[in-house]
Motif scaffolding. Structure first.
Motif, short mmCIF file in Angstrom:
data_model
loop_
_atom_site.label_atom_id
_atom_site.label_comp_id
_atom_site.label_asym_id
_atom_site.label_seq_id
_atom_site.Cartn_x
_atom_site.Cartn_y
_atom_site.Cartn_z
N MET A 1 95.34 66.83 -16.89
CA MET A 1 96.45 66.01 -16.39
C MET A 1 96.75 66.38 -14.94
O MET A 1 97.03 67.54 -14.63
N VAL A 2 96.66 65.42 -14.02
CA VAL A 2 96.94 65.66 -12.61
C VAL A 2 98.44 65.73 -12.39
O VAL A 2 99.18 64.81 -12.77
N ALA A 3 98.90 66.82 -11.81
CA ALA A 3 100.31 66.96 -11.42
C ALA A 3 100.33 67.90 -10.22
O ALA A 3 100.04 69.09 -10.35
N LEU A 4 100.66 67.39 -9.06
CA LEU A 4 100.55 68.15 -7.82
C LEU A 4 101.79 67.90 -6.97
O LEU A 4 102.13 66.75 -6.68
N VAL A 5 102.47 68.98 -6.58
CA VAL A 5 103.63 68.88 -5.70
C VAL A 5 103.29 69.61 -4.40
O VAL A 5 102.93 70.79 -4.42
N LYS A 6 103.38 68.90 -3.28
CA LYS A 6 103.14 69.50 -1.98
C LYS A 6 104.15 68.95 -0.99
O LYS A 6 104.13 67.77 -0.64
N GLY A 7 105.06 69.82 -0.55
CA GLY A 7 106.04 69.41 0.46
C GLY A 7 106.86 68.24 -0.01
O GLY A 7 107.51 68.27 -1.06
N ARG A 8 106.81 67.17 0.75
CA ARG A 8 107.64 66.00 0.51
C ARG A 8 107.14 65.12 -0.64
O ARG A 8 107.87 64.28 -1.14
N TYR A 9 105.89 65.34 -1.09
CA TYR A 9 105.25 64.39 -2.00
C TYR A 9 104.84 65.02 -3.32
O TYR A 9 104.55 66.22 -3.40
N VAL A 10 104.79 64.20 -4.34
CA VAL A 10 104.29 64.62 -5.65
C VAL A 10 103.25 63.60 -6.11
O VAL A 10 103.43 62.39 -5.96
N ALA A 11 102.13 64.09 -6.61
CA ALA A 11 101.09 63.24 -7.18
C ALA A 11 101.05 63.48 -8.68
O ALA A 11 101.10 64.64 -9.14
N ARG A 12 100.95 62.40 -9.45
CA ARG A 12 100.93 62.54 -10.91
C ARG A 12 100.19 61.36 -11.52
O ARG A 12 100.00 60.32 -10.89
N GLU A 13 99.76 61.54 -12.76
CA GLU A 13 99.15 60.45 -13.50
C GLU A 13 100.22 59.49 -14.01
O GLU A 13 101.32 59.90 -14.38
N ALA A 14 99.89 58.21 -14.03
CA ALA A 14 100.78 57.23 -14.64
C ALA A 14 100.95 57.56 -16.12
O ALA A 14 99.98 57.88 -16.80
N GLU A 15 102.19 57.47 -16.59
CA GLU A 15 102.49 57.87 -17.96
C GLU A 15 102.73 56.69 -18.90
O GLU A 15 102.69 56.86 -20.13
N ASN A 16 103.01 55.52 -18.35
CA ASN A 16 103.36 54.39 -19.21
C ASN A 16 103.11 53.08 -18.47
O ASN A 16 102.67 53.07 -17.31
N ALA A 17 103.42 51.99 -19.15
CA ALA A 17 103.17 50.66 -18.57
C ALA A 17 104.00 50.42 -17.32
O ALA A 17 103.55 49.72 -16.40
N ASP A 18 105.21 50.98 -17.27
CA ASP A 18 106.04 50.80 -16.08
C ASP A 18 105.41 51.46 -14.86
O ASP A 18 105.47 50.92 -13.74
N ASP A 19 104.81 52.64 -15.06
CA ASP A 19 104.12 53.32 -13.96
C ASP A 19 102.95 52.48 -13.45
O ASP A 19 102.73 52.34 -12.23
N VAL A 20 102.17 51.93 -14.37
CA VAL A 20 101.03 51.09 -13.97
C VAL A 20 101.52 49.85 -13.24
O VAL A 20 100.94 49.45 -12.21
N ALA A 21 102.60 49.24 -13.72
CA ALA A 21 103.15 48.05 -13.05
C ALA A 21 103.63 48.39 -11.64
O ALA A 21 103.47 47.58 -10.71
N ALA A 22 104.20 49.59 -11.46
CA ALA A 22 104.63 50.01 -10.13
C ALA A 22 103.43 50.13 -9.19
O ALA A 22 103.50 49.73 -8.02
N ALA A 23 102.32 50.67 -9.70
CA ALA A 23 101.10 50.75 -8.90
C ALA A 23 100.59 49.36 -8.56
O ALA A 23 100.18 49.09 -7.41
N GLN A 24 100.61 48.46 -9.51
CA GLN A 24 100.15 47.09 -9.26
C GLN A 24 101.03 46.37 -8.24
O GLN A 24 100.54 45.58 -7.43
N LYS A 25 102.32 46.68 -8.27
CA LYS A 25 103.24 46.09 -7.29
C LYS A 25 102.93 46.61 -5.88
O LYS A 25 102.89 45.84 -4.91
N LEU A 26 102.71 47.92 -5.76
CA LEU A 26 102.35 48.49 -4.45
C LEU A 26 101.03 47.91 -3.96
O LEU A 26 100.89 47.59 -2.77
N ARG A 27 100.07 47.77 -4.83
CA ARG A 27 98.79 47.18 -4.45
C ARG A 27 98.97 45.75 -3.94
O ARG A 27 98.33 45.34 -2.96
N GLN A 28 99.84 45.01 -4.59
CA GLN A 28 100.10 43.64 -4.14
C GLN A 28 100.63 43.62 -2.71
O GLN A 28 100.20 42.83 -1.87
N VAL A 29 101.58 44.52 -2.43
CA VAL A 29 102.15 44.60 -1.09
C VAL A 29 101.09 45.03 -0.07
O VAL A 29 100.95 44.45 1.01
N ALA A 30 100.32 46.07 -0.43
CA ALA A 30 99.36 46.63 0.51
C ALA A 30 98.17 45.71 0.75
O ALA A 30 97.69 45.56 1.88
#
Length: 244
Positions: A1-30
């Motif tokens: 399981m990826v979980a990384l905290v460095k300074g201002r940012y944290v990286a983690r694996e998506a845990e549920n459908a809401d997390d995946v939808a948030a990624a899909q929303k960011l992809r749409q914007v980007a």
């Protein structure tokens, strides 16, 4: 399981459908320049999604996804196989991971975001014994003219080994290795090289000899591979230090 905290940012694996939808929303914007829909496809349900968030605000600032493959015999399951003929890589025996849909929020330009993202990638690679990381590295837009120096540098310095070289499959491609005759302006090449691809290349990554013109995503992309064993030891130490 990826979980990384460095300074201002944290990286983690998506845990549920809401997390995946948030990624899909960011992809749409980007990728598409609006937030009225979700960027999604049939690969999302079978991938591991990584989120990089601003700890102070909770804002999702970066995301990407991994598709693990047991070896080259599974290469045709990959997203990249839609665009590239990858039969040469079927002979690759080690564990592989396709990294895709990498994007950074357009309002954020902090280079630490990319560092944390690579730290998370390194953690995933180490934990899963991955021997080849690959994917499609994208140039914005579908016109090659502004990237000719970058493509010339790829031709001269970073083409895939012949034993792994992807062949043409997509109907619309730019065969830069065969058609470009110019000597690259190295400064312009670096300026026009996408940051993610630049990082792959610094670690010893290689690319296809042609770019696919992807009008759906409004990009030119090259197949990109990185053999983990080929990463320079000093750079491996740096990446693992970020992921520690």
């Amino acid at each position: 399981m990826v979980a990384l905290v460095k300074g201002r940012y944290v990286a983690r694996e998506a845990e549920n459908a809401d997390d995946v939808a948030a990624a899909q929303k960011l992809r749409q914007v980007a990728f598409h320049g609006d937030d009225g829909d979700l960027d999604q496809d049939s690969f999302d349900p079978i991938c591991t999604h990584i989120l990089v968030e601003d700890r102070s605000t909770g804002t999702l600032v970066c995301c990407f996804r991994f598709l693990p493959l047991a070896g080259g015999s599974e290469i045709d399951r990959s997203y990249s196989a839609q665009f590239y003929e990858l039969s040469a890589l079927q002979a690759f025996e080690g564990a592989m991971v396709e990294m895709g849909r990498f994007c950074v929020h357009p309002d954020y330009s902090d280079p630490d975001i990319l560092r944390v993202a690579w730290g998370a990638m390194t953690t995933y690679v180490d934990e899963n014994g991955v021997e080849l990381l690959f994917g499609c590295s994208s140039f914005s837009g579908t016109e090659a003219d502004e990237y000719l120096d970058a493509f010339a540098m790829l031709r001269d310095r970073h083409l895939a080994p012949k034993r792994w070289l992807p062949k043409v499959k997509a109907p619309n491609v730019f065969r830069f290795a065969a058609r470009l005759r110019r000597k690259p302006d190295l400064k312009q090449a670096q300026l026009r090289m996408p940051p993610l691809l630049r990082t792959y290349l610094l670690m010893g990554g290689w690319v296809s000899d042609h770019a696919v013109v992807d009008r759906q995503m409004n990009t030119l992309h090259v197949f990109t591979g990185l053999e983990i064993a080929a990463i320079p030891p000093a750079r491996k130490r740096l990446l693992r230090a970020i992921g520690a």
